[in-house]
Design an enzyme around this catalytic site. Structure first.
Site, mmCIF file in Angstrom:
data_model
loop_
_atom_site.group_PDB
_atom_site.id
_atom_site.type_symbol
_atom_site.label_atom_id
_atom_site.label_comp_id
_atom_site.label_asym_id
_atom_site.label_seq_id
_atom_site.Cartn_x
_atom_site.Cartn_y
_atom_site.Cartn_z
ATOM 1 C CB SER A 46 36.037 50.989 71.276
ATOM 2 O OG SER A 46 36.511 52.038 70.462
ATOM 3 C CD GLU A 47 37.658 54.042 73.615
ATOM 4 O OE1 GLU A 47 38.406 53.418 74.379
ATOM 5 O OE2 GLU A 47 37.769 53.985 72.376
ATOM 6 C CB ALA A 48 30.641 57.834 72.920
ATOM 7 C CG HIS A 77 40.157 56.007 69.027
ATOM 8 N ND1 HIS A 77 39.724 55.203 70.055
ATOM 9 C CD2 HIS A 77 39.090 56.178 68.206
ATOM 10 C CE1 HIS A 77 38.434 54.924 69.869
ATOM 11 N NE2 HIS A 77 38.031 55.495 68.757
#
Length: 287
Positions: A46-48, A77
Protein backbone atom coordinates in the site's frame (compact mmCIF):
# COMPACT_ATOMS: atom_id res chain seq x y z
CA UNK A 1 22.31 1.39 -9.87
CA UNK A 2 23.52 1.33 -6.27
CA UNK A 3 22.36 -1.01 -3.52
CA UNK A 4 20.52 0.89 -0.81
CA UNK A 5 19.70 -0.17 2.77
CA UNK A 6 16.14 -1.46 2.94
CA UNK A 7 13.66 -2.76 5.51
CA UNK A 8 10.18 -4.18 5.20
CA UNK A 9 8.35 -3.40 8.41
CA UNK A 10 5.05 -4.73 9.71
CA UNK A 11 3.26 -1.88 11.51
CA UNK A 12 0.59 -1.84 14.25
CA UNK A 13 1.54 -5.32 15.39
CA UNK A 14 4.21 -6.90 17.60
CA UNK A 15 3.82 -10.24 15.78
CA UNK A 16 5.08 -10.49 12.19
CA UNK A 17 2.57 -10.71 9.35
CA UNK A 18 -0.50 -9.54 11.31
CA UNK A 19 -0.23 -5.77 10.72
CA UNK A 20 0.24 -3.53 7.70
CA UNK A 21 3.54 -3.97 5.80
CA UNK A 22 5.64 -1.03 4.64
CA UNK A 23 8.69 -0.84 2.35
CA UNK A 24 11.35 1.56 3.69
CA UNK A 25 14.31 2.69 1.60
CA UNK A 26 16.63 4.15 4.23
CA UNK A 27 18.67 6.26 1.79
CA UNK A 28 16.58 7.91 -0.90
CA UNK A 29 19.19 10.45 -1.96
CA UNK A 30 19.50 10.91 -5.72
CA UNK A 31 16.21 9.21 -6.55
CA UNK A 32 13.68 11.07 -8.68
CA UNK A 33 9.99 11.15 -7.88
CA UNK A 34 9.41 8.90 -10.87
CA UNK A 35 11.88 6.31 -9.55
CA UNK A 36 10.29 6.37 -6.11
CA UNK A 37 6.82 5.96 -7.57
CA UNK A 38 7.90 3.12 -9.87
CA UNK A 39 9.55 1.26 -6.98
CA UNK A 40 6.45 1.70 -4.86
CA UNK A 41 4.26 0.15 -7.55
CA UNK A 42 6.73 -2.73 -7.88
CA UNK A 43 6.57 -3.58 -4.16
CA UNK A 44 2.83 -4.28 -4.49
CA UNK A 45 2.35 -2.79 -1.01
CA UNK A 46 0.00 0.00 0.00
CA UNK A 47 2.93 2.38 0.65
CA UNK A 48 6.68 2.74 0.41
CA UNK A 49 8.81 5.45 2.00
CA UNK A 50 12.15 7.02 1.19
CA UNK A 51 14.26 8.60 3.94
CA UNK A 52 16.29 11.72 3.20
CA UNK A 53 18.36 14.26 5.13
CA UNK A 54 16.13 16.87 6.80
CA UNK A 55 15.68 20.33 5.36
CA UNK A 56 14.04 21.82 8.47
CA UNK A 57 16.52 22.50 11.29
CA UNK A 58 14.26 20.88 13.92
CA UNK A 59 13.71 17.65 11.96
CA UNK A 60 15.68 14.43 12.47
CA UNK A 61 14.96 13.12 8.98
CA UNK A 62 12.73 13.82 6.00
CA UNK A 63 10.45 11.21 4.45
CA UNK A 64 8.65 11.00 1.15
CA UNK A 65 5.63 8.71 1.20
CA UNK A 66 4.27 7.03 -1.92
CA UNK A 67 1.30 4.80 -2.63
CA UNK A 68 0.60 3.17 -6.03
CA UNK A 69 -1.45 6.21 -7.08
CA UNK A 70 1.25 8.77 -6.24
CA UNK A 71 2.85 10.75 -3.42
CA UNK A 72 1.07 11.40 -0.11
CA UNK A 73 1.67 14.40 2.18
CA UNK A 74 1.16 12.22 5.27
CA UNK A 75 0.17 8.69 6.24
CA UNK A 76 0.13 7.03 9.64
CA UNK A 77 1.54 3.55 9.26
CA UNK A 78 4.36 4.84 6.99
CA UNK A 79 5.20 7.39 9.70
CA UNK A 80 5.56 4.77 12.45
CA UNK A 81 7.23 2.21 10.17
CA UNK A 82 9.75 4.72 8.82
CA UNK A 83 10.65 5.89 12.32
CA UNK A 84 11.02 2.27 13.47
CA UNK A 85 13.38 1.53 10.56
CA UNK A 86 15.36 4.74 11.15
CA UNK A 87 15.88 3.84 14.83
CA UNK A 88 16.69 0.20 13.97
CA UNK A 89 19.40 1.50 11.64
CA UNK A 90 21.14 3.07 14.65
CA UNK A 91 20.04 6.69 14.37
CA UNK A 92 19.13 8.78 17.41
CA UNK A 93 16.93 11.90 17.64
CA UNK A 94 18.19 15.35 18.60
CA UNK A 95 15.69 15.66 21.44
CA UNK A 96 13.30 13.56 23.50
CA UNK A 97 10.93 12.99 20.58
CA UNK A 98 11.77 12.04 17.01
CA UNK A 99 10.76 14.81 14.60
CA UNK A 100 9.78 13.70 11.10
CA UNK A 101 9.60 16.11 8.20
CA UNK A 102 7.04 15.25 5.52
CA UNK A 103 4.48 16.86 3.20
CA UNK A 104 2.28 18.17 6.02
CA UNK A 105 5.27 19.66 7.87
CA UNK A 106 6.83 18.41 11.11
CA UNK A 107 5.34 15.38 12.91
CA UNK A 108 6.44 14.44 16.43
CA UNK A 109 6.94 10.75 17.21
CA UNK A 110 7.16 9.66 20.83
CA UNK A 111 8.86 6.50 22.11
CA UNK A 112 7.23 4.38 24.82
CA UNK A 113 9.51 1.38 25.21
CA UNK A 114 9.38 -0.41 21.85
CA UNK A 115 6.09 1.25 20.87
CA UNK A 116 6.02 4.47 18.85
CA UNK A 117 3.25 7.05 18.68
CA UNK A 118 2.82 10.09 16.43
CA UNK A 119 1.03 13.32 17.24
CA UNK A 120 -1.98 13.54 14.96
CA UNK A 121 -1.64 16.39 12.46
CA UNK A 122 -4.45 18.96 12.39
CA UNK A 123 -7.55 18.12 10.40
CA UNK A 124 -7.64 19.96 7.10
CA UNK A 125 -11.39 19.50 6.90
CA UNK A 126 -13.92 18.53 9.54
CA UNK A 127 -17.65 18.76 10.17
CA UNK A 128 -20.59 16.69 8.89
CA UNK A 129 -20.56 15.10 5.45
CA UNK A 130 -23.05 16.19 2.78
CA UNK A 131 -26.22 14.13 3.14
CA UNK A 132 -25.92 12.94 -0.46
CA UNK A 133 -22.52 11.46 0.37
CA UNK A 134 -23.88 9.76 3.49
CA UNK A 135 -26.75 8.18 1.56
CA UNK A 136 -24.38 6.94 -1.14
CA UNK A 137 -21.93 5.54 1.45
CA UNK A 138 -24.81 3.70 3.13
CA UNK A 139 -25.81 2.11 -0.18
CA UNK A 140 -22.22 1.27 -0.99
CA UNK A 141 -21.67 -0.35 2.40
CA UNK A 142 -24.94 -2.27 2.17
CA UNK A 143 -26.48 -0.73 5.32
CA UNK A 144 -29.57 1.36 5.95
CA UNK A 145 -29.14 5.13 6.19
CA UNK A 146 -30.31 5.01 9.81
CA UNK A 147 -27.52 2.54 10.63
CA UNK A 148 -25.05 5.42 10.18
CA UNK A 149 -25.45 7.09 13.57
CA UNK A 150 -22.88 9.83 12.94
CA UNK A 151 -20.54 11.01 10.20
CA UNK A 152 -17.79 13.56 9.58
CA UNK A 153 -15.02 14.70 7.29
CA UNK A 154 -11.78 13.19 8.62
CA UNK A 155 -9.32 14.84 6.26
CA UNK A 156 -5.75 15.12 7.59
CA UNK A 157 -4.01 14.84 4.23
CA UNK A 158 -5.74 11.74 2.93
CA UNK A 159 -9.33 12.91 2.45
CA UNK A 160 -11.11 10.41 4.67
CA UNK A 161 -14.87 10.43 5.14
CA UNK A 162 -15.74 8.84 8.49
CA UNK A 163 -19.00 7.06 9.34
CA UNK A 164 -19.98 5.58 12.70
CA UNK A 165 -22.16 2.46 12.60
CA UNK A 166 -24.25 1.00 15.43
CA UNK A 167 -21.63 -1.51 16.62
CA UNK A 168 -18.46 -3.43 15.76
CA UNK A 169 -20.39 -6.51 14.61
CA UNK A 170 -22.04 -4.44 11.89
CA UNK A 171 -18.65 -3.08 10.83
CA UNK A 172 -17.22 -6.60 10.55
CA UNK A 173 -20.23 -7.81 8.55
CA UNK A 174 -19.84 -5.18 5.81
CA UNK A 175 -19.58 -6.36 2.20
CA UNK A 176 -19.03 -3.09 0.29
CA UNK A 177 -20.28 -2.64 -3.27
CA UNK A 178 -17.41 -1.17 -5.26
CA UNK A 179 -19.69 -0.15 -8.13
CA UNK A 180 -21.89 1.98 -5.87
CA UNK A 181 -18.98 3.57 -4.02
CA UNK A 182 -17.36 4.38 -7.36
CA UNK A 183 -20.09 6.99 -7.81
CA UNK A 184 -18.80 8.74 -4.70
CA UNK A 185 -15.17 8.46 -5.76
CA UNK A 186 -15.68 10.04 -9.18
CA UNK A 187 -18.64 12.27 -8.38
CA UNK A 188 -17.10 14.58 -5.81
CA UNK A 189 -14.66 17.09 -7.22
CA UNK A 190 -11.19 16.84 -5.72
CA UNK A 191 -12.12 13.97 -3.41
CA UNK A 192 -9.80 11.03 -2.83
CA UNK A 193 -12.74 8.71 -2.25
CA UNK A 194 -11.55 7.21 1.03
CA UNK A 195 -14.18 5.90 3.43
CA UNK A 196 -13.44 4.97 7.05
CA UNK A 197 -15.98 2.98 9.04
CA UNK A 198 -15.98 2.59 12.83
CA UNK A 199 -18.20 0.83 15.37
CA UNK A 200 -17.99 0.23 19.11
CA UNK A 201 -17.21 -3.14 20.66
CA UNK A 202 -19.30 -4.24 23.67
CA UNK A 203 -18.15 -2.94 27.09
CA UNK A 204 -15.45 -5.17 28.57
CA UNK A 205 -13.80 -6.08 25.26
CA UNK A 206 -10.07 -5.40 24.97
CA UNK A 207 -10.71 -3.09 22.00
CA UNK A 208 -13.14 -0.19 22.20
CA UNK A 209 -13.71 0.17 18.45
CA UNK A 210 -13.48 -1.83 15.21
CA UNK A 211 -12.23 0.14 12.20
CA UNK A 212 -12.25 -0.60 8.47
CA UNK A 213 -10.87 1.55 5.65
CA UNK A 214 -11.85 1.43 1.96
CA UNK A 215 -10.48 3.30 -1.04
CA UNK A 216 -10.38 2.86 -4.84
CA UNK A 217 -7.50 1.07 -6.54
CA UNK A 218 -6.54 0.01 -10.03
CA UNK A 219 -8.39 -3.29 -9.60
CA UNK A 220 -11.45 -2.04 -7.76
CA UNK A 221 -12.12 -1.37 -4.11
CA UNK A 222 -9.20 -1.89 -1.70
CA UNK A 223 -9.40 -2.46 2.05
CA UNK A 224 -6.41 -1.25 4.03
CA UNK A 225 -5.25 -3.63 6.80
CA UNK A 226 -4.42 -0.94 9.41
CA UNK A 227 -4.56 2.80 8.81
CA UNK A 228 -2.80 5.31 11.04
CA UNK A 229 -4.04 8.46 9.31
CA UNK A 230 -7.65 7.31 9.48
CA UNK A 231 -7.39 6.32 13.15
CA UNK A 232 -5.80 9.70 13.92
CA UNK A 233 -8.67 11.55 12.25
CA UNK A 234 -11.31 9.29 13.78
CA UNK A 235 -9.83 9.90 17.23
CA UNK A 236 -9.95 13.68 16.78
CA UNK A 237 -13.59 13.41 15.70
CA UNK A 238 -14.82 10.81 18.22
CA UNK A 239 -12.96 12.13 21.28
CA UNK A 240 -13.91 15.69 20.39
CA UNK A 241 -17.57 14.67 20.12
CA UNK A 242 -17.48 12.78 23.42
CA UNK A 243 -18.20 9.48 21.64
CA UNK A 244 -14.85 7.93 22.60
CA UNK A 245 -12.83 8.13 25.84
CA UNK A 246 -9.53 9.98 25.91
CA UNK A 247 -7.61 6.69 25.85
CA UNK A 248 -8.68 3.57 23.95
CA UNK A 249 -7.53 0.65 21.80
CA UNK A 250 -8.87 0.16 18.27
CA UNK A 251 -8.81 -3.04 16.22
CA UNK A 252 -8.39 -3.04 12.45
CA UNK A 253 -7.71 -5.73 9.87
CA UNK A 254 -9.87 -8.38 11.52
CA UNK A 255 -11.90 -8.89 8.35
CA UNK A 256 -8.64 -9.52 6.43
CA UNK A 257 -7.20 -12.03 8.89
CA UNK A 258 -4.91 -9.44 10.47
CA UNK A 259 -4.78 -8.33 14.10
CA UNK A 260 -3.87 -4.65 13.93
CA UNK A 261 -3.98 -2.76 17.21
CA UNK A 262 -3.96 1.04 17.36
CA UNK A 263 -3.33 2.73 20.73
CA UNK A 264 -5.08 6.10 20.98
CA UNK A 265 -4.56 8.67 23.74
CA UNK A 266 -5.15 12.37 24.26
CA UNK A 267 -2.30 13.89 26.27
CA UNK A 268 -0.85 17.38 26.57
CA UNK A 269 -3.63 18.68 24.36
CA UNK A 270 -2.70 16.38 21.47
CA UNK A 271 -4.00 13.10 20.05
CA UNK A 272 -1.31 10.39 19.95
CA UNK A 273 -1.62 7.35 17.68
CA UNK A 274 0.64 4.48 18.68
CA UNK A 275 1.47 0.95 17.73
CA UNK A 276 4.15 -1.69 17.71
CA UNK A 277 6.30 -2.42 14.66
CA UNK A 278 8.49 -5.36 13.70
CA UNK A 279 11.11 -5.62 10.94
CA UNK A 280 10.37 -8.65 8.73
CA UNK A 281 12.98 -8.03 5.99
CA UNK A 282 16.33 -6.33 6.55
CA UNK A 283 18.82 -6.03 3.70
CA UNK A 284 19.63 -4.03 0.59
CA UNK A 285 17.69 -3.19 -2.56
CA UNK A 286 19.03 -2.41 -6.04
CA UNK A 287 17.57 1.00 -6.78
Amino acid sequence: MPHRPFQQVDVFTAQPFLGNPLAVVLDGRGLSSEQMHAFTRWTNLSEATFLLPPEHPEADYRVRIFCPAGELPFAGHPTLGSCHAWLQAGHRPKGRDVVQECGVGLVKIRRDGTRLAFAAPPLRRSGPLPEADVALIARGLGVRREDIVDHAWCDNGPGWRGVLLRDAAQVLALRPDAAVLAGLFVGVAGATGKVGVVGAHPPGDDCAFEVRAFFPGNNGLIEDPVTGSLNAALAQWLIGAGTAPERYLAAQGTALGRAGRVHVARADGEIWIGGDSVTCVDGRVLL
